[in-house]
Every structure is written in C-alpha cells, then in structure tokens.
Scaffold this motif. Structure first.
Motif, PDB file in Angstrom:
ATOM      1  N   ALA A  66     -12.597 -13.156 -29.787  1.00 58.56           N
ATOM      2  CA  ALA A  66     -14.113 -14.045 -30.035  1.00 58.56           C
ATOM      3  C   ALA A  66     -14.708 -13.570 -31.276  1.00 58.56           C
ATOM      4  O   ALA A  66     -14.998 -14.725 -32.078  1.00 58.56           O
ATOM      5  CB  ALA A  66     -15.041 -13.582 -28.613  1.00 58.56           C
ATOM      6  N   THR A  69     -12.996 -14.765 -34.388  1.00 61.66           N
ATOM      7  CA  THR A  69     -13.061 -16.398 -34.441  1.00 61.66           C
ATOM      8  C   THR A  69     -14.224 -16.664 -34.997  1.00 61.66           C
ATOM      9  O   THR A  69     -14.369 -17.434 -35.983  1.00 61.66           O
ATOM     10  CB  THR A  69     -12.673 -16.889 -33.083  1.00 61.66           C
ATOM     11  OG1 THR A  69     -11.536 -16.611 -32.602  1.00 61.66           O
ATOM     12  CG2 THR A  69     -12.697 -18.549 -33.171  1.00 61.66           C
ATOM     13  N   PHE A 238      -2.571  -9.951 -25.692  1.00 63.64           N
ATOM     14  CA  PHE A 238      -1.382 -10.618 -24.862  1.00 63.64           C
ATOM     15  C   PHE A 238      -0.542  -9.635 -24.327  1.00 63.64           C
ATOM     16  O   PHE A 238      -0.393  -9.347 -23.045  1.00 63.64           O
ATOM     17  CB  PHE A 238      -0.566 -11.588 -25.466  1.00 63.64           C
ATOM     18  CG  PHE A 238       0.562 -12.455 -24.718  1.00 63.64           C
ATOM     19  CD1 PHE A 238       0.066 -13.428 -23.628  1.00 63.64           C
ATOM     20  CD2 PHE A 238       1.528 -12.075 -24.724  1.00 63.64           C
ATOM     21  CE1 PHE A 238       1.207 -13.835 -22.904  1.00 63.64           C
ATOM     22  CE2 PHE A 238       2.658 -12.486 -24.026  1.00 63.64           C
ATOM     23  CZ  PHE A 238       2.191 -13.489 -22.988  1.00 63.64           C
ATOM     24  N   ALA A 241      -2.430  -7.430 -21.687  1.00 64.13           N
ATOM     25  CA  ALA A 241      -2.480  -8.181 -20.647  1.00 64.13           C
ATOM     26  C   ALA A 241      -1.024  -8.357 -19.691  1.00 64.13           C
ATOM     27  O   ALA A 241      -1.144  -8.066 -18.222  1.00 64.13           O
ATOM     28  CB  ALA A 241      -3.030  -9.409 -20.692  1.00 64.13           C
ATOM     29  N   TYR A 242      -0.297  -8.365 -20.503  1.00 68.55           N
ATOM     30  CA  TYR A 242       1.323  -8.457 -19.708  1.00 68.55           C
ATOM     31  C   TYR A 242       1.926  -7.568 -19.715  1.00 68.55           C
ATOM     32  O   TYR A 242       2.528  -7.376 -18.224  1.00 68.55           O
ATOM     33  CB  TYR A 242       2.179  -9.334 -20.943  1.00 68.55           C
ATOM     34  CG  TYR A 242       3.417  -9.574 -20.252  1.00 68.55           C
ATOM     35  CD1 TYR A 242       3.568 -10.722 -19.343  1.00 68.55           C
ATOM     36  CD2 TYR A 242       4.793  -9.171 -21.170  1.00 68.55           C
ATOM     37  CE1 TYR A 242       4.879 -10.841 -18.774  1.00 68.55           C
ATOM     38  CE2 TYR A 242       5.946  -9.613 -20.588  1.00 68.55           C
ATOM     39  CZ  TYR A 242       6.217 -10.624 -19.414  1.00 68.55           C
ATOM     40  OH  TYR A 242       7.260 -10.783 -18.997  1.00 68.55           O
ATOM     41  N   PHE A 249     -11.375  -9.349 -18.071  1.00 68.16           N
ATOM     42  CA  PHE A 249     -11.883 -10.440 -18.657  1.00 68.16           C
ATOM     43  C   PHE A 249     -13.502 -10.616 -18.466  1.00 68.16           C
ATOM     44  O   PHE A 249     -14.138 -11.129 -19.255  1.00 68.16           O
ATOM     45  CB  PHE A 249     -11.224 -11.899 -17.650  1.00 68.16           C
ATOM     46  CG  PHE A 249     -11.713 -13.179 -18.084  1.00 68.16           C
ATOM     47  CD1 PHE A 249     -11.291 -13.808 -19.298  1.00 68.16           C
ATOM     48  CD2 PHE A 249     -12.511 -13.997 -17.449  1.00 68.16           C
ATOM     49  CE1 PHE A 249     -11.666 -14.878 -19.698  1.00 68.16           C
ATOM     50  CE2 PHE A 249     -12.996 -15.107 -17.639  1.00 68.16           C
ATOM     51  CZ  PHE A 249     -12.533 -15.571 -18.993  1.00 68.16           C
ATOM     52  N   LEU A 256     -18.457 -10.311 -25.531  1.00 66.54           N
ATOM     53  CA  LEU A 256     -18.277 -11.505 -26.524  1.00 66.54           C
ATOM     54  C   LEU A 256     -19.470 -12.401 -26.530  1.00 66.54           C
ATOM     55  O   LEU A 256     -19.613 -12.914 -27.561  1.00 66.54           O
ATOM     56  CB  LEU A 256     -16.848 -12.716 -26.508  1.00 66.54           C
ATOM     57  CG  LEU A 256     -16.574 -13.177 -25.257  1.00 66.54           C
ATOM     58  CD1 LEU A 256     -17.189 -14.650 -25.139  1.00 66.54           C
ATOM     59  CD2 LEU A 256     -15.094 -13.486 -25.098  1.00 66.54           C
TER      60      LEU A 256
ATOM     61  N   ALA B 239       0.866 -12.684 -17.796  1.00 68.32           N
ATOM     62  CA  ALA B 239       1.157 -13.430 -18.929  1.00 68.32           C
ATOM     63  C   ALA B 239      -0.039 -14.682 -18.924  1.00 68.32           C
ATOM     64  O   ALA B 239      -0.866 -14.964 -20.079  1.00 68.32           O
ATOM     65  CB  ALA B 239       2.567 -14.090 -18.973  1.00 68.32           C
ATOM     66  N   TYR B 241      -2.735 -14.655 -17.204  1.00 66.28           N
ATOM     67  CA  TYR B 241      -4.115 -14.166 -17.462  1.00 66.28           C
ATOM     68  C   TYR B 241      -4.326 -13.675 -18.748  1.00 66.28           C
ATOM     69  O   TYR B 241      -5.495 -14.001 -19.291  1.00 66.28           O
ATOM     70  CB  TYR B 241      -4.041 -12.684 -16.518  1.00 66.28           C
ATOM     71  CG  TYR B 241      -5.392 -12.005 -16.593  1.00 66.28           C
ATOM     72  CD1 TYR B 241      -6.272 -12.110 -15.746  1.00 66.28           C
ATOM     73  CD2 TYR B 241      -5.533 -10.870 -17.420  1.00 66.28           C
ATOM     74  CE1 TYR B 241      -7.627 -11.620 -15.472  1.00 66.28           C
ATOM     75  CE2 TYR B 241      -6.675 -10.103 -17.496  1.00 66.28           C
ATOM     76  CZ  TYR B 241      -7.727 -10.357 -16.590  1.00 66.28           C
ATOM     77  OH  TYR B 241      -8.962  -9.801 -16.620  1.00 66.28           O
ATOM     78  N   GLY B 242      -3.174 -13.359 -19.487  1.00 64.13           N
ATOM     79  CA  GLY B 242      -3.518 -12.797 -20.953  1.00 64.13           C
ATOM     80  C   GLY B 242      -3.931 -14.208 -21.751  1.00 64.13           C
ATOM     81  O   GLY B 242      -4.948 -14.008 -22.469  1.00 64.13           O
ATOM     82  N   ILE B 243      -3.062 -15.161 -21.688  1.00 62.70           N
ATOM     83  CA  ILE B 243      -3.470 -16.301 -22.355  1.00 62.70           C
ATOM     84  C   ILE B 243      -4.789 -17.098 -22.133  1.00 62.70           C
ATOM     85  O   ILE B 243      -5.360 -17.377 -22.775  1.00 62.70           O
ATOM     86  CB  ILE B 243      -2.315 -17.455 -21.832  1.00 62.70           C
ATOM     87  CG1 ILE B 243      -1.188 -17.093 -22.546  1.00 62.70           C
ATOM     88  CG2 ILE B 243      -2.678 -18.909 -22.381  1.00 62.70           C
ATOM     89  CD1 ILE B 243       0.335 -17.703 -22.079  1.00 62.70           C
ATOM     90  N   ILE B 244      -5.217 -17.162 -20.862  1.00 63.34           N
ATOM     91  CA  ILE B 244      -6.536 -17.516 -20.168  1.00 63.34           C
ATOM     92  C   ILE B 244      -7.553 -16.740 -20.975  1.00 63.34           C
ATOM     93  O   ILE B 244      -8.562 -17.105 -21.656  1.00 63.34           O
ATOM     94  CB  ILE B 244      -6.669 -17.545 -18.855  1.00 63.34           C
ATOM     95  CG1 ILE B 244      -5.816 -18.593 -17.886  1.00 63.34           C
ATOM     96  CG2 ILE B 244      -8.380 -17.615 -18.418  1.00 63.34           C
ATOM     97  CD1 ILE B 244      -5.887 -18.204 -16.518  1.00 63.34           C
ATOM     98  N   SER B 245      -7.258 -15.118 -21.136  1.00 63.43           N
ATOM     99  CA  SER B 245      -8.372 -14.440 -21.718  1.00 63.43           C
ATOM    100  C   SER B 245      -8.584 -14.868 -23.281  1.00 63.43           C
ATOM    101  O   SER B 245      -9.512 -14.709 -23.782  1.00 63.43           O
ATOM    102  CB  SER B 245      -8.061 -12.893 -21.638  1.00 63.43           C
ATOM    103  OG  SER B 245      -7.957 -12.741 -20.360  1.00 63.43           O
ATOM    104  N   ILE B 246      -7.190 -14.960 -23.898  1.00 62.98           N
ATOM    105  CA  ILE B 246      -7.266 -15.513 -25.372  1.00 62.98           C
ATOM    106  C   ILE B 246      -7.883 -16.753 -25.420  1.00 62.98           C
ATOM    107  O   ILE B 246      -8.710 -16.768 -26.604  1.00 62.98           O
ATOM    108  CB  ILE B 246      -5.889 -15.274 -26.013  1.00 62.98           C
ATOM    109  CG1 ILE B 246      -5.278 -14.062 -25.723  1.00 62.98           C
ATOM    110  CG2 ILE B 246      -5.689 -15.924 -27.257  1.00 62.98           C
ATOM    111  CD1 ILE B 246      -3.796 -13.768 -26.044  1.00 62.98           C
ATOM    112  N   ALA B 248     -10.110 -18.285 -23.947  1.00 58.82           N
ATOM    113  CA  ALA B 248     -11.331 -18.220 -23.437  1.00 58.82           C
ATOM    114  C   ALA B 248     -12.261 -17.444 -24.874  1.00 58.82           C
ATOM    115  O   ALA B 248     -13.326 -17.961 -25.218  1.00 58.82           O
ATOM    116  CB  ALA B 248     -11.717 -17.480 -22.329  1.00 58.82           C
ATOM    117  N   ALA B 249     -11.543 -16.589 -25.310  1.00 56.89           N
ATOM    118  CA  ALA B 249     -12.176 -15.955 -26.316  1.00 56.89           C
ATOM    119  C   ALA B 249     -12.355 -16.690 -27.579  1.00 56.89           C
ATOM    120  O   ALA B 249     -13.388 -16.589 -28.156  1.00 56.89           O
ATOM    121  CB  ALA B 249     -11.521 -14.559 -26.682  1.00 56.89           C
ATOM    122  N   LEU B 250     -11.239 -17.525 -27.840  1.00 59.80           N
ATOM    123  CA  LEU B 250     -11.034 -18.560 -29.124  1.00 59.80           C
ATOM    124  C   LEU B 250     -12.129 -19.572 -28.532  1.00 59.80           C
ATOM    125  O   LEU B 250     -13.070 -19.797 -29.812  1.00 59.80           O
ATOM    126  CB  LEU B 250      -9.747 -19.071 -29.198  1.00 59.80           C
ATOM    127  CG  LEU B 250      -8.683 -18.271 -29.525  1.00 59.80           C
ATOM    128  CD1 LEU B 250      -7.270 -18.819 -29.551  1.00 59.80           C
ATOM    129  CD2 LEU B 250      -8.645 -17.798 -31.084  1.00 59.80           C
TER     130      LEU B 250
END
Lengths: 311, 267
Positions: A66, A69, A238, A241-242, A249, A256, B239, B241-246, B248-250
C-alpha cells in the motif's frame, strides 16, 4: 469492549489502534522521502508491540504494498519513476531472490543461518550507511564551497568506460543515463540475494546501487525504488499468505492507514530537500539501526527464549 | 454494535457448568464430603473485533475452615521455543530450539494463603500445584543436566509470565462464612494473550496441608464473527486471502494517491 483496541485474528493479540497507525505514518514518511520500504524499521517495532516475528515480517510486506503504491503514484505524477530501469532491476531482483532463498536453505541445513543473516545485516547496513554518510557530507561541503565535482567526474569516466564496454547498451531517458541492461539486472540480482538472506525488501541497498553505480538522479531513484519494492512486496505477501499463513489483514489495514498518508507527506517533503540532504538523512537512519542491532547482539537479552519462527 | 450488546448481556448470565465432587481424604470425608462446588461465570469467552481480554469470576462453596486453591490451565501440549545463546563466544543470537513437553500454554494459580503454608510439597507435586511441582512435571527435551534444566525452566517461566500466560498469586480469593460452610469467590482479568482453547478450572479445598476435595469447571475461549472468518480464511484458503490482502493494499495506496492528487505538483 474498548473501541481503542482491535483484535488481530492471525497475530492472535489485541492492539491499541493508535500504535500501528502512528507507526505506519512514521515509516510511510520515510518511504516517501527515501524510497525504502521501511521493513528494517517496521518489523522490529511490531515485534516490540507484541506481534509474533513471523506475522510482523509478513504483514509488513502487505502494508508496504500500500505504501509503495501510494508513493510510486505520487512520484509518477511528477515524472520521477524510470519504468524501464525499474523493470530491469526487477528481473535481476526476482532471480536474485530465488538464489537467496536457496542459499538460506543451505545455510539452515548447515546450522549457521542465523549467524550469517545477522552478520550480513550488520555489515551491509554498516558499510552502506557509512559510505552514504561520508559521500553525502562531502557533497554538501563541496556545494557550500562552490566547487565542482572534478574528482567525481574522473571516477565516473573510469567506471563509465568499463560499463560502456558491455553489450545491450540501453538509454534510460527518465534517468538521463545510458548503461548496458546487464548492469541493473546484475546489481538487482545482487540486492535480491542479500534481501532474501536478510528477509527484507532491500530498498536501503537498492537506493545506493541506483545512486552510486547507476548514477541516477536522487529523485528518480526514490520513485523507481518504490516501484521496484511494490512488485517485490506483492510477491512476498502472496508467498507468506499462501505458504506460512502469517499475513494479518487487520494489522496491515491499520498500518497502511498511516503509511499511505505518510508516503504522500514524505514525497512532498522530499521535493523540498536536495539529493545530498536526503542521502545523509537515510544514511543516519541506517547507521542508527546498525548500532541498535550491534547492541542487541552484544548485550545480554532480557529473555533467552522466544516464539519459534522468524529470525 | 448489536452483536456486542448481545454478547455483553450473555456475559452477565451466570452459567453453572460442571459440578464434580470428589472425596479425597477418607479421614475427613464425614465432615467435608460433597461440600465443594464451583462455578465460572462468563465460561464462554467470545473473541470479536474489539476483544481486549475479559473478566472472569470463579466462585462456589466449601466446608468451613478449608483453604481454597484455584488452578486454571489449558490442555498440555509440546511447545517449541527458540533458544538464544552466544555464537562464536561473544554475540547473542538464536542458537537452536528447545522443546518443552507436557506444558500448558496457560497456567494460573490462586490461593487464599501462600501456597507453601497450606499445602505439603508432596500434595503440590501430586496435583501439579506451583512452579516447583510444574518443574518436575515438565520435560525439557535434550537436556539431562539438572542445573541446565533448572536454568531453562526458569527462563520458560519468565517468558510465560511476561506474556501474561503464567501467574501465581495469593490473597485475592474472598471467603465469606455461611450457615452451612463458606463461600469463596475471585474476580480475574482474563488476558487477551490467551489463545482460543478449552480451559480447565480446578478448585481444591485444602486442610492440614492436604487436598481434601476437588471440583472442576470448564471454560471455552473461541473466535467469532469477522475475526473467526479472517483467521479461518488465512489458515485454510491462503491463496485467496493473500490476493484479497494485496488487492486491498493496492486499492488503499491508489485511493490515498488520488485523494492527494490535487495537492501534487512538480518540484
């Protein structure tokens, strides 16, 4: 119930919301000013707030997405992002990161990973901080005396001859420099290896590489570094998290809130400072962190046990 | 907010859980049998978004003249902790792991008087009451030397006490005489550091340095609502969860960037 406190579902602890927001704001300002992600500052501070080390490192990557960006966007608006250079550094950084992860696996199998990690950290921070500090100080002195940079020009020509003899010569318009594309790829790879070994984004290493080796102007360095950090941290978030399930979060959201705002403030302040002033400030912070790590290594710790995970 | 109000009202409801009466001393059985009882209010602690620990009351009745010992523990597990030591003889860093077997993640002990004044060491060892008894009960893997075990056990207790997960104290239990015996009660600050689990509350009635009765109750700590949803998603669907976190941050980064757009400009 206390509205000042949020419970963090992955860190499994409760935190006063003003701490992560304030911390995010402070590190975000540094990010916007210097083009560093701030992981080397944020992660230890989160651990001090009671966040498990693995969650602190992974969540920090998430919030840097964040902040970087926000910072990249702010720098891009004023034309301070060299996308071509950023892509080349990213290619090197990605390959270097993979190599660094393998190096850590080998070191862990040999049983001395922590020693190597800590030593790499202290040496890299110490060397980079000291060099940047001395160089910036000389730069400021020279400017105040009104001298040109004759010695620097000589040095540049010697390095320039070596760099120009390499293939894949490319002109980087935004930075106003011409290099072989191999240079940012190789040095990006070098930073990637060290960053993976140390478990950090590597912004504080990438900035000096861009300033002293790639000879990019400081303001373009900051924007381009943030652009590169953004992609690195997306990948790290990623993977964490994975594979490790350690991204919190809620904590990232609180961080952020501060860091995105801080990155904008840092960018505005950064425009008011000269390149040498920015570098000497960053060098000062890097040296303070180095001293803190050296003290941690030499003074008897309060606790001899800690949660497993992280380093 | 409605949910929180509901939870608050639930907290106020006193729930009787398990009454378990055990006669442990045949010599005293006639005068003390089946007099010890315990109850825990707020036996179901729900961790929601604004959770910052809770308050737990343990109370009950016992025979007149007995001292009370209350022990709260989580199930015993194997805990692996990082061990710091001097590398190359001069630098402090993690030098390996230590495994503590048969240990509770949480161990609270409260008594009406100083524990050594009301219980013999044999009795404390038998019921794992107090740190010396705990030391005999816990196994520290790969360490056979007694001095080394003592050292690392003390470090373990220090680590747990600083994490607010281990505590021993006396004098906080209130005793009130009644027609048939005495009532006891204690109000505890339940730490937010205590993870979701099922905790066992054991109350011992003590006389003449021996445990004469024992009663147990259970309390459950669990995540609920958005906290539970996020914790489960992080654990079971990394996976996504990671995508949602990314994302949201973007979005947050761009959002703030756009808000600041008008303030931007060249240098």
């Amino acid at each position: 119930m206390d509205l000042m406190y949020f419970y963090l579902p992955v860190a499994m602890t409760s935190i006063n919301i003003f701490y992560p927001i304030g911390l995010g704001l402070a590190v975000g300002i540094l990010s916007g000013l210097f083009g560093v992600g701030g992981g080397f500052l944020m992660t230890p501070l989160l651990i001090m707030l009671g966040i498990p080390s693995t969650v602190a490192a992974a969540t920090d990557s998430n919030q840097i997405v964040a902040a970087s960006t926000s910072g990249t966007y702010a720098h891009w608006k004023v034309g301070n992002v060299d996308f071509k250079m950023g892509f080349h550094l990213l290619i090197g950084g990605f390959v270097g990161g993979l190599m660094g992860v393998q190096a850590i696996k080998i070191l862990r199998a040999m049983g001395n990973a922590d020693f190597v990690i800590k030593m790499t950290y202290v040496l890299m921070l110490g060397i980079v901080g000291t060099y940047m500090f001395i160089e910036s100080l000389q730069g400021i002195k020279k400017k105040s005396k009104g001298h040109g940079s004759g010695v620097k020009a000589e040095k540049e020509s010697a390095i320039g001859r070596l760099l120009k003899s390499l293939p894949l010569q490319t002109h980087y318009e935004k930075s106003g420099v011409a290099h072989s594309a191999l240079i940012p790829i190789v040095f990006g790879g070098f930073v990637g290896i060290l960053a993976a070994i140390m478990g950090v984004g590597g912004g504080f290493l990438m900035v000096p590489v861009m300033v002293y080796i790639l000879r990019m102007p400081m303001h373009v360095v900051v924007g381009t570094s943030l652009f590169q950090i953004l992609f690195t941290c997306i990948e790290v978030t990623f993977l964490q998290a994975y594979t490790n399930h350690t991204v919190d979060f809620i904590l990232a959201a609180l961080l952020l809130l501060g860091s995105t705002l801080g990155a904008q403030i840092g960018t505005v302040f950064g425009r008011k400072l000269k390149g040498e002033q920015l570098r000497i400030l960053l060098a000062g912070i890097v040296l303070v962190v180095t001293v803190k790590i050296v003290l941690e290594l030499t003074l008897t710790p309060e606790l001899l046990l800690s949660q497993a995970g992280g380093h | 907010m409605q949910k929180i109000k509901n939870q608050k009202s639930k907290i106020k409801i006193v729930v009787f859980l398990i009454f378990e009466f055990l006669i442990l001393n045949s010599a005293l059985a006639g005068e003390l049998s089946a007099q010890l009882a315990t109850k825990v209010n707020h036996d179901h602690i729900k961790i929601d978004f604004f959770y910052h620990g809770s308050e737990v009351n343990v109370s009950g009745a016992s025979a007149l003249g007995t001292d009370i010992v209350i022990k709260i523990t989580s199930p015993e597990v194997r805990q692996i902790l990082r061990r710091k030591g001097k590398a190359a003889g001069l630098l402090w860093m993690n030098v390996g792991d230590l495994e503590f077997a048969s240990t509770a993640n949480l161990y609270f002990l409260y008594s009406t008087q100083e524990i050594n004044d009301i219980l013999s060491q044999d009795e404390m060892d038998r019921y794992v009451i107090g740190y010396p008894a705990l030391k005999k009960h816990i196994e520290v893997a790969q360490i056979n030397d007694e001095d080394e075990k003592n050292r690392w056990f003390n470090e373990f207790i220090k680590f747990k006490e600083l994490s607010r997960l281990y505590a021993i104290s006396f004098g906080q239990i209130i005793l009130n005489q009644t027609e048939s015996g005495q009532n006891y009660s204690i109000k505890l600050n339940w730490p937010y550091q205590a993870t979701p689990d099922e905790y066992l509350v054991t109350v011992y009635a003590v006389k003449n340095k021996k445990v004469v009765e024992k009663a147990e109750a259970r309390m459950v700590v669990e995540q609920t609502g958005i906290v539970k949803t996020l914790a489960n998603m992080a654990k079971n669907n990394g996976a996504v969860y990671g995508i949602i976190s990314i994302v949201a941050a973007l979005a947050a980064g761009f959002g703030v960037g756009i808000v600041f757009r008008k303030g931007g400009g060249g240098h």
